[in-house]
Motif scaffolding. Sequence first.
Motif, PDB file in Angstrom:
ATOM      1  N   MET A 338       0.780  -1.135  -0.025  1.00  6.76           N
ATOM      2  CA  MET A 338       0.074   0.086  -0.070  1.00  6.76           C
ATOM      3  C   MET A 338       0.837   1.249   0.026  1.00  6.76           C
ATOM      4  SD  MET A 338      -1.185   0.264   4.186  1.00  6.76           S
ATOM      5  CE  MET A 338      -0.126  -0.321   5.327  1.00  6.76           C
ATOM      6  N   ALA A 339       0.373   2.310  -0.406  1.00  9.69           N
ATOM      7  CA  ALA A 339       1.087   3.684  -0.238  1.00  9.69           C
ATOM      8  C   ALA A 339       1.097   4.169   1.152  1.00  9.69           C
ATOM      9  CB  ALA A 339       0.248   4.625  -1.403  1.00  9.69           C
ATOM     10  N   LEU A 340       2.213   4.516   1.583  1.00  6.37           N
ATOM     11  CA  LEU A 340       2.285   5.253   2.745  1.00  6.37           C
ATOM     12  C   LEU A 340       2.256   6.879   2.842  1.00  6.37           C
ATOM     13  CD1 LEU A 340       5.371   3.020   4.369  1.00  6.37           C
ATOM     14  CD2 LEU A 340       3.032   2.954   4.481  1.00  6.37           C
ATOM     15  N   SER A 341       2.148   7.401   1.474  1.00  9.00           N
ATOM     16  CA  SER A 341       1.907   8.666   1.338  1.00  9.00           C
ATOM     17  C   SER A 341       0.389   8.912   1.776  1.00  9.00           C
ATOM     18  CB  SER A 341       2.079   9.053   0.011  1.00  9.00           C
ATOM     19  OG  SER A 341       3.628   9.276  -0.337  1.00  9.00           O
ATOM     20  N   ASP A 342       0.087  10.077   2.093  1.00  8.32           N
ATOM     21  CA  ASP A 342      -1.277  10.254   2.531  1.00  8.32           C
ATOM     22  C   ASP A 342      -1.634  11.814   2.321  1.00  8.32           C
ATOM     23  OD1 ASP A 342      -3.896  10.054   3.506  1.00  8.32           O
ATOM     24  OD2 ASP A 342      -3.203   8.784   4.972  1.00  8.32           O
ATOM     25  N   ASP A 343      -2.712  11.830   1.232  1.00  5.00           N
ATOM     26  CA  ASP A 343      -3.130  13.494   1.145  1.00  5.00           C
ATOM     27  C   ASP A 343      -4.564  13.714   1.954  1.00  5.00           C
ATOM     28  OD1 ASP A 343      -5.187  11.868  -0.098  1.00  5.00           O
ATOM     29  OD2 ASP A 343      -4.794  12.490  -2.109  1.00  5.00           O
ATOM     30  N   PHE A 344      -4.707  12.871   2.699  1.00  6.10           N
ATOM     31  CA  PHE A 344      -5.763  13.164   3.855  1.00  6.10           C
ATOM     32  C   PHE A 344      -7.122  13.503   2.957  1.00  6.10           C
ATOM     33  CE2 PHE A 344      -2.048  14.264   6.122  1.00  6.10           C
ATOM     34  CZ  PHE A 344      -1.935  12.903   6.859  1.00  6.10           C
ATOM     35  N   ALA A 345      -7.473  13.015   2.037  1.00  3.31           N
ATOM     36  CA  ALA A 345      -8.574  13.002   1.005  1.00  3.31           C
ATOM     37  C   ALA A 345      -9.579  12.260   1.447  1.00  3.31           C
ATOM     38  CB  ALA A 345      -8.385  13.053  -0.264  1.00  3.31           C
ATOM     39  N   SER A 346      -9.569  11.267   2.488  1.00  2.00           N
ATOM     40  CA  SER A 346     -10.340  10.265   2.611  1.00  2.00           C
ATOM     41  C   SER A 346     -10.343   9.947   4.243  1.00  2.00           C
ATOM     42  CB  SER A 346     -10.254   9.050   1.881  1.00  2.00           C
ATOM     43  OG  SER A 346      -8.917   8.355   1.843  1.00  2.00           O
ATOM     44  N   PRO A 347     -11.238   9.342   5.067  1.00  3.61           N
ATOM     45  CA  PRO A 347     -10.969   9.052   6.341  1.00  3.61           C
ATOM     46  C   PRO A 347      -9.614   8.175   6.348  1.00  3.61           C
ATOM     47  CG  PRO A 347     -13.138   8.349   5.482  1.00  3.61           C
ATOM     48  CD  PRO A 347     -12.313   8.650   4.242  1.00  3.61           C
ATOM     49  N   LEU A 348      -9.107   8.378   7.451  1.00  8.02           N
ATOM     50  CA  LEU A 348      -7.673   8.189   7.872  1.00  8.02           C
ATOM     51  C   LEU A 348      -7.660   6.494   8.069  1.00  8.02           C
ATOM     52  CD1 LEU A 348      -4.894   9.420   8.574  1.00  8.02           C
ATOM     53  CD2 LEU A 348      -5.293   8.952  11.035  1.00  8.02           C
ATOM     54  N   ALA A 349      -6.841   5.684   7.516  1.00  7.33           N
ATOM     55  CA  ALA A 349      -6.791   4.358   7.445  1.00  7.33           C
ATOM     56  C   ALA A 349      -6.102   3.980   8.892  1.00  7.33           C
ATOM     57  CB  ALA A 349      -5.895   3.899   6.122  1.00  7.33           C
ATOM     58  N   LEU A 350      -6.869   4.024   9.820  1.00  7.30           N
ATOM     59  CA  LEU A 350      -6.361   3.416  11.022  1.00  7.30           C
ATOM     60  C   LEU A 350      -6.297   1.848  11.137  1.00  7.30           C
ATOM     61  CD1 LEU A 350      -7.874   5.877  13.746  1.00  7.30           C
ATOM     62  CD2 LEU A 350      -5.441   5.851  13.241  1.00  7.30           C
ATOM     63  N   GLY A 351      -5.149   1.528  11.545  1.00  5.70           N
ATOM     64  CA  GLY A 351      -4.813   0.090  11.671  1.00  5.70           C
ATOM     65  C   GLY A 351      -4.189  -0.499  10.349  1.00  5.70           C
ATOM     66  N   SER A 352      -4.892  -0.304   9.319  1.00  7.95           N
ATOM     67  CA  SER A 352      -4.221  -0.603   8.067  1.00  7.95           C
ATOM     68  C   SER A 352      -2.903   0.009   7.566  1.00  7.95           C
ATOM     69  CB  SER A 352      -5.241  -1.134   6.910  1.00  7.95           C
ATOM     70  OG  SER A 352      -5.722   0.488   6.551  1.00  7.95           O
ATOM     71  N   LYS A 353      -3.129   1.236   7.919  1.00  9.10           N
ATOM     72  CA  LYS A 353      -1.830   2.165   7.738  1.00  9.10           C
ATOM     73  C   LYS A 353      -1.218   2.653   8.743  1.00  9.10           C
ATOM     74  CE  LYS A 353      -1.951   4.668   4.045  1.00  9.10           C
ATOM     75  NZ  LYS A 353      -1.848   5.789   2.960  1.00  9.10           N
ATOM     76  N   TRP A 354      -2.289   3.771   9.439  1.00 13.40           N
ATOM     77  CA  TRP A 354      -1.789   4.502  10.621  1.00 13.40           C
ATOM     78  C   TRP A 354      -1.955   3.847  11.826  1.00 13.40           C
ATOM     79  CZ3 TRP A 354       1.122   8.614   9.796  1.00 13.40           C
ATOM     80  CH2 TRP A 354       1.117   9.607   8.489  1.00 13.40           C
ATOM     81  N   THR A 355      -1.053   3.824  13.018  1.00 15.18           N
ATOM     82  CA  THR A 355      -1.519   3.334  14.288  1.00 15.18           C
ATOM     83  C   THR A 355      -1.162   4.155  15.330  1.00 15.18           C
ATOM     84  OG1 THR A 355       0.403   2.009  14.198  1.00 15.18           O
ATOM     85  CG2 THR A 355      -1.439   1.057  13.572  1.00 15.18           C
ATOM     86  N   PHE A 356      -1.669   4.268  16.227  1.00 16.38           N
ATOM     87  CA  PHE A 356      -1.448   5.107  17.382  1.00 16.38           C
ATOM     88  C   PHE A 356      -0.429   4.008  18.379  1.00 16.38           C
ATOM     89  CE2 PHE A 356      -5.424   7.399  16.970  1.00 16.38           C
ATOM     90  CZ  PHE A 356      -4.857   8.781  17.071  1.00 16.38           C
TER      91      PHE A 356
END
Length: 523
Positions: A338-356
């Motif tokens: 998957m792409a790691l870049s993010d233009d934040f044009a859609s809901p944040l992909a929490l879990g599949s890409k971003w994690t806290f």
Amino acid sequence: MTIDRRSALKAAALAALAPKTAQAASAPRGFDRQAVPDLGNGTFLNPVLSGDRPDPAVLKDGADYYMTFSSFDAYPGLTIWHSRDLVNWQPRKPALFKNIGSVWAVSLAKHGHRYFLYIPVKAAQNDIFVIHADHIDGPWSEPVSLGLHAHIDPCHAVGEDGSRWLFLSGGDRVRLADDGLSVVGAVEHVYDPWRYPDTWDVEGFSPEGPKILFHDGWFHMFTAVGGTAGPPTGHMVIAARSRSIHGPWQHHPDNPLVRTTSDSEAWWCRGHATIIDGPDGSWWALYHGYRAHFWTLGRQCLLDRVVWGKDGWPRMIGGDLSRPLPKPRGGMALPHGMALSDDFASPLALGSKWTFFRPAPDEEQRVRVEAGTLHLTAKGAAPSSGSPLLLTAGDTSYQFQCDIEIDAGATAGLVLFYDDKLYAGLGFDAERIVTHQYGIERGRPAHAYGQRLSLRITNRRHIVAIHISGDGGQTWKRFDRGMEVSGYHHNVRGGFLALKPGLYAAGQGEARFRNFRYSALDD
């Protein structure tokens, strides 16, 4: 059979399998120039999933393969990955949203029409939980405690009589109820793992990660011993088999099946294997290992070829996995990664890409994505107390950048983050630059950029350069402090984690992030 003899047989088998026109051991590029394993000529190059992908738990479900990994303190966790050919993998959805502790090696199983995840956690009281779902994408149930406080690394198994079991670390097991949601009776010891010579350099005995496979009338048990990290030669895979799920278990005559024998090999500390059949009926092992000299990237997911001998025992023949191997035939190749870049044009992909990192129960309320902007509510005083948002990177060299705007009273920036005690990067508030190094906040020079600043971090084989821009990335100025981060890893700090790129917001108010860009670099 001697170890030297086994090595020679493995090399000969690998040579016979290798394509006549093997491509050089360099991978093509995919999303964000990230390396992909499929070389496009019928071969692949490890890893099949780069970055921190420890303790793979693998399930074959018809023509589909699903896999997840230890997610430790990252939430949402236990993202399910999907493949049709064992080489190309795509993320689907996370299965675990409730923070129940640091998630270690899980078991992913299907029994009847229901999917199960058995989840060991390190917490104030260690335990093993179970969740279930009727579809691989969920929704998954709330975690239920099994009350197993002294074991890790469960493996779901079904006996010849239909009984359900969890095999556990240390050669133990416990019976499950018929519905798989509770235990029946006490934990019992059923297997004494094979021991390596005491002259070998290992981290410790640590028998863990059992995996059970029924094949051709035998139950096969694959176990990791030697410790997870430590010396590069420590981790390994051993095997045993039994005609019954109840034992007795006999050791594989050629143990260990796989082990790094020298730090000159491409992959270190290889272990925690699952044996599975490919779409063409060939056999393979998925396990983890560290790329040589890159402890910082964590344990990556490796695919090794398996052959069954006339004696009914499996053997792994991929060697040190530094060269291309022939792909399993058949199976549809999905777009990899998957792409790691993010233009934040859609809901944040929490879990599949971003994690806290180590989130509070309400952590997701800090995040809002709107009109190409990630709004992140400030938390804590620094990355150490601010639950930063992180990505898993698998490249030895890469850079990432972002445009950042802050409220007065907020501090925000970009980090290379191992854990709350060890990280590096740069942040800023309305008046000062904040340098993060060795897990502490060091320099705080004044700046004239106000509340908007673009930051870029380049990590080229552990050498870190930081650039700043006051005009939205049109011109960049190199920050006058460089860093070296090769020691930001488990053998220094513990915790079994990896160094991850990410962003944070601390202090008061919020920070707004735009145009997050990640790019792998040539070494």
